[in-house]
Design an enzyme around this catalytic site. Structure first.
Site, PDB file in Angstrom:
ATOM      1  N   ARG A  13       0.853  -1.194   0.000  1.00 48.37           N
ATOM      2  CA  ARG A  13       0.000   0.000   0.000  1.00 48.37           C
ATOM      3  C   ARG A  13       0.891   1.247   0.000  1.00 48.37           C
ATOM      4  O   ARG A  13       1.910   1.293   0.700  1.00 48.37           O
ATOM      5  CB  ARG A  13      -0.922  -0.002   1.227  1.00 48.37           C
ATOM      6  CG  ARG A  13      -1.929  -1.124   1.160  1.00 48.37           C
ATOM      7  CD  ARG A  13      -3.156  -0.914   2.007  1.00 48.37           C
ATOM      8  NE  ARG A  13      -3.945  -2.151   1.984  1.00 48.37           N
ATOM      9  CZ  ARG A  13      -4.863  -2.451   1.053  1.00 48.37           C
ATOM     10  NH1 ARG A  13      -5.126  -1.603   0.079  1.00 48.37           N
ATOM     11  NH2 ARG A  13      -5.514  -3.598   1.093  1.00 48.37           N
ATOM     12  N   HIS A  24       7.735   0.451 -10.980  1.00 48.46           N
ATOM     13  CA  HIS A  24       6.498   0.220 -10.229  1.00 48.46           C
ATOM     14  C   HIS A  24       5.295   0.723 -11.008  1.00 48.46           C
ATOM     15  O   HIS A  24       5.398   1.653 -11.804  1.00 48.46           O
ATOM     16  CB  HIS A  24       6.547   0.877  -8.839  1.00 48.46           C
ATOM     17  CG  HIS A  24       6.778   2.359  -8.857  1.00 48.46           C
ATOM     18  ND1 HIS A  24       8.015   2.919  -9.079  1.00 48.46           N
ATOM     19  CD2 HIS A  24       5.927   3.400  -8.682  1.00 48.46           C
ATOM     20  CE1 HIS A  24       7.917   4.236  -9.034  1.00 48.46           C
ATOM     21  NE2 HIS A  24       6.656   4.556  -8.797  1.00 48.46           N
TER      22      HIS A  24
HETATM   23  P1  AMP Z   1       6.385   7.666  -8.177  1.00 46.50           P
HETATM   24  O1  AMP Z   1       6.209   9.092  -7.785  1.00 46.50           O
HETATM   25  O2  AMP Z   1       5.588   7.228  -9.357  1.00 46.50           O
HETATM   26  O3  AMP Z   1       7.854   7.318  -8.300  1.00 46.50           O
HETATM   27  O4  AMP Z   1       5.777   6.814  -6.981  1.00 46.50           O
HETATM   28  C1  AMP Z   1       6.426   6.601  -5.781  1.00 46.50           C
HETATM   29  C2  AMP Z   1       5.368   6.340  -4.747  1.00 46.50           C
HETATM   30  O5  AMP Z   1       5.984   5.748  -3.612  1.00 46.50           O
HETATM   31  C3  AMP Z   1       4.648   7.605  -4.230  1.00 46.50           C
HETATM   32  O6  AMP Z   1       3.249   7.484  -4.496  1.00 46.50           O
HETATM   33  C4  AMP Z   1       4.941   7.602  -2.724  1.00 46.50           C
HETATM   34  O7  AMP Z   1       3.849   8.030  -1.947  1.00 46.50           O
HETATM   35  C5  AMP Z   1       5.277   6.140  -2.473  1.00 46.50           C
HETATM   36  N1  AMP Z   1       6.136   5.885  -1.325  1.00 46.50           N
HETATM   37  C6  AMP Z   1       7.233   6.582  -0.943  1.00 46.50           C
HETATM   38  N2  AMP Z   1       7.792   6.018   0.146  1.00 46.50           N
HETATM   39  C7  AMP Z   1       7.022   4.927   0.455  1.00 46.50           C
HETATM   40  C8  AMP Z   1       7.075   3.945   1.492  1.00 46.50           C
HETATM   41  N3  AMP Z   1       8.033   3.942   2.423  1.00 46.50           N
HETATM   42  N4  AMP Z   1       6.116   2.977   1.496  1.00 46.50           N
HETATM   43  C9  AMP Z   1       5.131   2.981   0.568  1.00 46.50           C
HETATM   44  N5  AMP Z   1       5.044   3.880  -0.435  1.00 46.50           N
HETATM   45  C10 AMP Z   1       5.964   4.847  -0.485  1.00 46.50           C
END
Ligand code: AMP
Ligand code: ZN
Length: 115
Positions: free
Chosen positions: A30, A101
């Site tokens: 999540r 991702h």
């Molecule tokens: P992006 O901006 O497409 O690279 O997506 C990265 C995502 O990772 C963002 O939606 C963040 O909220 C999420 N994120 C960052 N750190 C964590 C974490 N420790 N656990 C879960 N999600 C995270």
């Protein structure tokens, strides 16, 4: 595994996360800052910086990640209402974590085009 990669560290169990799925190639967690009632991240187990860096031999992984996204959407009860699978790529794409991702977002209507 790059030791400074956030998602590699989560996959390795070095950092906590709310895991909802795991198999030999994909781990789903999540999102820590959800942008929708359901916001799940589908991570490749293998460190690849982005879809731009996916080579010939890892192409099947992209289909697999989308298929797992569809499976989890059904499990979350958002499949019927609809949802979005998103890959942010690079700076203009809004990518903040350089590890492959796919975002699974749902549970509310989505605007188009995205901002
Ligand atoms: P992006 O901006 O497409 O690279 O997506 C990265 C995502 O990772 C963002 O939606 C963040 O909220 C999420 N994120 C960052 N750190 C964590 C974490 N420790 N656990 C879960 N999600 C995270
Ligand atoms: Zn990584």
């Amino acid at each position: 595994m790059p030791s400074d990669c956030l998602f590699c560290r989560i996959i390795a169990g070095e950092l906590p996360a709310s895991q909802v799925f795991s198999d030999e190639s994909v781990v789903a967690i999540r999102d820590i800052a959800p942008r929708a009632p359901t916001h799940i991240l589908l991570l490749s187990r293998k460190h690849i910086a982005s879809v731009s860096q996916v080579g010939e031999k890892d192409r099947d992984l992209i289909g697999k990640m989308c298929a797992v996204g569809a499976e989890l959407a059904a499990r979350e009860g958002i499949a019927e209402g609809g949802y979005r699978l998103v890959m942010n790529v690079g700076r203009n794409g809004g990518q903040t974590v350089d590890h492959l991702h796919v975002h699974l977002l749902g549970g509310r209507p989505m605007a188009w085009p995205p901002g």
